[in-house]
Design an enzyme around this catalytic site. Structure first.
Site, short mmCIF file in Angstrom:
data_model
loop_
_atom_site.label_atom_id
_atom_site.label_comp_id
_atom_site.label_asym_id
_atom_site.label_seq_id
_atom_site.Cartn_x
_atom_site.Cartn_y
_atom_site.Cartn_z
N ASP A 405 0.87 -1.19 0.00
CA ASP A 405 0.00 0.00 0.00
C ASP A 405 0.90 1.23 0.00
O ASP A 405 1.73 1.41 0.91
CB ASP A 405 -0.91 -0.02 1.23
CG ASP A 405 -2.01 1.03 1.13
OD1 ASP A 405 -1.89 1.94 0.29
OD2 ASP A 405 -3.00 0.92 1.88
N LEU A 406 0.76 2.07 -1.05
CA LEU A 406 1.62 3.24 -1.17
C LEU A 406 1.33 4.25 -0.07
O LEU A 406 0.16 4.46 0.29
CB LEU A 406 1.46 3.89 -2.54
CG LEU A 406 1.84 3.04 -3.76
CD1 LEU A 406 1.58 3.82 -5.04
CD2 LEU A 406 3.30 2.61 -3.68
N ASP A 448 -4.11 2.51 -4.91
CA ASP A 448 -2.65 2.51 -4.77
C ASP A 448 -2.17 1.24 -4.06
O ASP A 448 -1.14 1.25 -3.39
CB ASP A 448 -2.19 3.75 -4.01
CG ASP A 448 -2.81 3.84 -2.62
OD1 ASP A 448 -3.77 3.08 -2.35
OD2 ASP A 448 -2.34 4.66 -1.80
#
Length: 797
Positions: A405-406, A448
């Protein structure tokens, strides 16, 4: 013989037809006549001689009785008048010759020595007659006659030959008289045959046969001319159809092949040759397998085998052909076993070029399994790969699932727009793809978030690989227009091994580990372990998400109330705080500590707040006497609701819908939620206070800057954190804190409420401090709304 007759002309066959029956008839008639004449002659001669022998025997009875040889000879002399009788003998009763008469005294003809063994019979051209002479039953003697019938036979044959000559003469005369009539048939047929031969040689169907007579042959000529006319018309149509067929065959957009059982090309149309980059003549005799892609050779062999095994069926298959210039084309083959003009089996194969459709299908399949933005696999394909690994987990291999997860991606999206965010995701997708191990599998799960499968990998190896990925992303610099951004990534790792249950649980484990990485400061790697308390808590919260959703839909929540009493004054009206509980499927009541953290973490707190407000207002509206005696009802609001414009509109609508007096409702907000959303909280509070509602600041004192923010929050009550209240009897620091909060609150014009009042000592001490209200188990435990009663503050329980 029949073969030679078959090749004769019609005229000769007609002549032969006339002559052959005549000759056969003559032969059979002559033979039958000869046989008939001889048979009749033999019968008559025998009968005559038997009759004559009987007469002679009757006349010779006396001669035998009296031994009169002269009389006996006289009686036998009668036979001399018969030219063919050679010998006549008369035997006595003992079988001895009594008298013998012979023509010309020829010694060649003798009487048999033993007459008993002789019988009447023909022997070639000779006839022997034996006739016993009887007197009643006594045999007196025997008459024996021997005749030579050569001369009579010959006269019969001469007669028959004369008759045969006459018949032959008549037949020959008839033949010569009939021959001109045969020409009436043969000549028209010959002319018809000449016309047929000429048409056959010249292929000129405009020629017609000449009609000679109006007989059956004339009808045949008319029919032939009509047939030739039809053939001429059909030949023209056939020629046109053939030209059209050749045009359709060669110019057909599909590729038409006729191949042998072994795969040799017997014929091919121009389209097929052109598609392969050759001409038709170059393909004749070559093997179709020469143009098959090596990967698809078994498919083509199987297609040929299916056609041979099931000749009545049509078989279809798709594969690749290799053209002369090494191009690949995808074709859809339709094949069937057929018989050619020589009754030999071959395969008719129609190849349809489906390269474009196949490429489109592959594109669609690719799009169905890949993310359009990054080109990575999508969530559906990722789930499929996980399920495959789960299915193979029993083989003892260890694989790893990673959830990425960015961090700070929202900053790029909010600052530069979605185009920038999309470009960042594309670039990061390429970075991830290029920095994976050869057999690893990466997918974009949405937003993302990315998923990574590491095959044949231990947790230690996966951790090192993920640290490397984290460093690479951390060092990645994203530039957009004149700005530059750096992002991080939080990674959760879950092991796929023999103890793993299913794909859903694996994703939950990796997701939980990823959230743990974020909770610990982001840009970290966290491994899921079954005994990890933090992850266990988060897992429990995740399980509550579906329960909360279901509880809101099915009204599984229920409302409780806990009285709040005045310490100094004796109020005669009810004041309580509304609390929410969850009733599970077995009817057990579950406190809010079990589900409120999940509701707040997963953005369901506002929905729960709306449920509490709507059901509380409905309950109050249906209890007018209770509402009349109600002083104040407190309702808790989550921090998310303070920044939700929809919540303000909802509360206003509920006041209007249920006609609840706004001044009897006090909304409680926590200090930490208010400080975190100070501006939104202030606007929210002011809006509802203008409508008459009150506000209470819950858990006051738990924040680090409570007094600094207090002057900016327009609340009516301060609820002193129960952590300070419960130990004020024994802890001077807690006592000082409660005293300070109470005094500051009073100075700012706010009333104070002490939580966790668990006994009378605490209550009395609060009264000495001047606290306005008390709430806790020492006053009353939370009870269902229908069980609320007015509590006297001076008699705490």
């Amino acid at each position: 013989m029949i073969k030679s007759i078959e090749n004769l002309s019609i005229r000769r066959k007609l002549l032969l037809t006339l002559v052959f029956p005549s000759v056969i008839s003559l032969l059979f008639a002559s033979l039958f006549l000869v046989l008939l004449e001889i048979s009749e002659f033999q019968k008559n001669t025998r009968d005559d001689l038997l009759t004559l022998a009987t007469i002679i025997g009757n006349r010779s009875t006396a001669a035998l009785l009296f031994h009169d040889t002269d009389l006996a000879k006289e009686n036998l002399g009668v036979l001399n008048s018969l030219p063919y009788v050679q010998v006549a003998c008369l035997y006595d009763g003992r079988g001895s010759v009594f008298v013998k008469v012979s023509k010309n005294n020829d010694e060649n003809f003798k009487c048999p020595l033993f007459i008993e063994s002789e019988k009447s019979r023909f022997n070639a051209a000779n006839l022997s007659i034996v006739q016993p002479i009887k007197d009643n039953t006594e045999i007196l003697g025997t008459v024996y006659i021997y005749a030579n019938l050569v001369e009579p036979y010959w006269r019969k044959i001469q007669f028959t030959g004369l008759l045969f000559f006459v018949l032959v003469s008549v037949t020959t005369l008839t033949f010569f008289l009939t021959t001109p009539l045969l020409r009436l048939i043969s000549i028209p047929i010959k002319k018809l045959l000449d016309t047929v031969t000429e048409i056959s040689d010249s292929k000129d169907y405009s020629l017609r046969a000449v009609k000679v007579n109006n007989d059956e042959v004339g009808v045949l000529v008319d029919a032939f001319n009509a047939l030739i006319g039809t053939v001429e018309a059909q030949n023209q149509s056939l020629t046109w159809a053939k030209d059209r067929y050749l045009a359709l065959y060669d110019d057909n957009p599909t590729m038409l092949f006729n191949i042998s059982k072994s795969g040799l090309i017997l014929s091919v149309n121009r389209t097929g040759a052109k598609q392969l980059g050759l001409i038709v003549d170059d393909l004749h005799g070559r093997s179709i397998f020469h143009f098959m892609h090596s990967d698809d050779l078994p498919i083509m062999h199987a297609l040929v085998e299916d056609c041979l095994m099931n000749p009545l069926s049509i078989h279809k298959q798709e594969f690749k052909l290799v053209c002369y210039d090494k191009r690949f084309i995808w074709v859809k083959a339709t094949a069937k076993l057929v018989d050619n003009e020589n009754q030999q089996c071959s395969l008719l194969v129609v190849f349809e070029d489906v390269t474009e459709a196949h490429d489109l299908t592959e594109t669609i399949i690719f799009q169905a399994s890949h993310d359009a933005l990054t080109g990575l696999a999508n969530r559906s394909e990722f789930d499929k790969r996980i399920n495959q690994l789960v299915a193979l987990r029993a083989d003892g291999s260890e694989n790893v699932l990673c959830y990425l997860d960015l961090d700070q991606f929202k900053v790029v999206n909010d600052t530069c727009g979605h185009l920038a965010g999309d470009e960042l995701l594309r670039q990061l997708g390429d970075v991830l793809r290029k920095n994976l191990r050869k057999n690893d599998f990466i997918a974009r799960l949405g937003g993302d978030e990315f998923g990574l499968l590491m095959y044949q990998c231990s947790l230690g190896q996966a951790f090192q690989a993920c640290e490397k990925i984290r460093d690479i992303i951390n060092d990645f610099q994203f530039c957009w227009e004149d700005r530059s951004f750096k992002v991080g990534v939080s990674i959760g790792i879950s092991s796929i091994n023999a103890t793993s249950s299913n794909a859903v649980d694996l994703l939950k484990e990796a997701d939980s580990a990823c959230y743990a990485a974020k909770d610990r400061g982001r840009n970290r790697v966290h491994i899921f372990l079954p005994d990890d308390e933090e992850l266990a808590q988060r897992h429990g919260e995740m399980q509550w998400v579906s329960k909360i959703q279901r509880g809101l839909e099915k009204n599984s929540f229920c409302l409780y109330g806990q009285p709040i009493v005045s310490i100094a004054d004796n109020e005669e009206k009810m004041h309580f705080e509304t609390l929410v509980r969850y009733r599970d499927d077995n009817g057990f009541i579950i406190p809010p500590g079990a589900f409120l953290p999940a509701a707040e973490r997963y953005n369901m707190a506002s929905a729960l707040d709306r449920w509490v407000i709507s059901h509380l207002f409905e309950w109050l509206a249906n209890k007018p006497d209770f509402l009349e005696n109600l002083s104040l009802c407190s309702v808790n609001l989550s921090g998310v609701s303070l920044s939700d414009d929809i919540m303000l509109k909802f509360i206003t609508e509920q006041f209007s819908l249920w006609a609840i007096p706004t001044h009897k409702i006090c909304f409680e907000i926590t200090e930490t939620a208010a400080i975190a959303n100070l501006s939104s909280a202030t606007n929210f509070i002011n809006h509802l206070r203008e409508g008459g509602s009150l506000f209470s600041l819950d858990d006051f004192g738990s924040g680090l800057s409570s007094f600094a923010y207090l002057k900016n929050l327009p609340v009516d009550f301060l609820k002193i954190d129960g952590l300070f209240v419960k130990d004020i009897v024994d802890d001077e620091v807690d006592l000082a804190m409660v005293r300070a909060i109470n005094e500051v609150g009073h100075i700012m014009g706010k009333k104070t409420i002490a939580e966790f009042v668990e006994n009378e000592k605490i209550f009395n001490l609060l009264k000495e401090l001047g606290v306005d209200y008390a709430q806790g188990y020492g006053i009353s435990k939370p009870v269902p709304l229908d069980e609320l009663i007015l509590i006297k503050p001076f008699t705490p329980v």
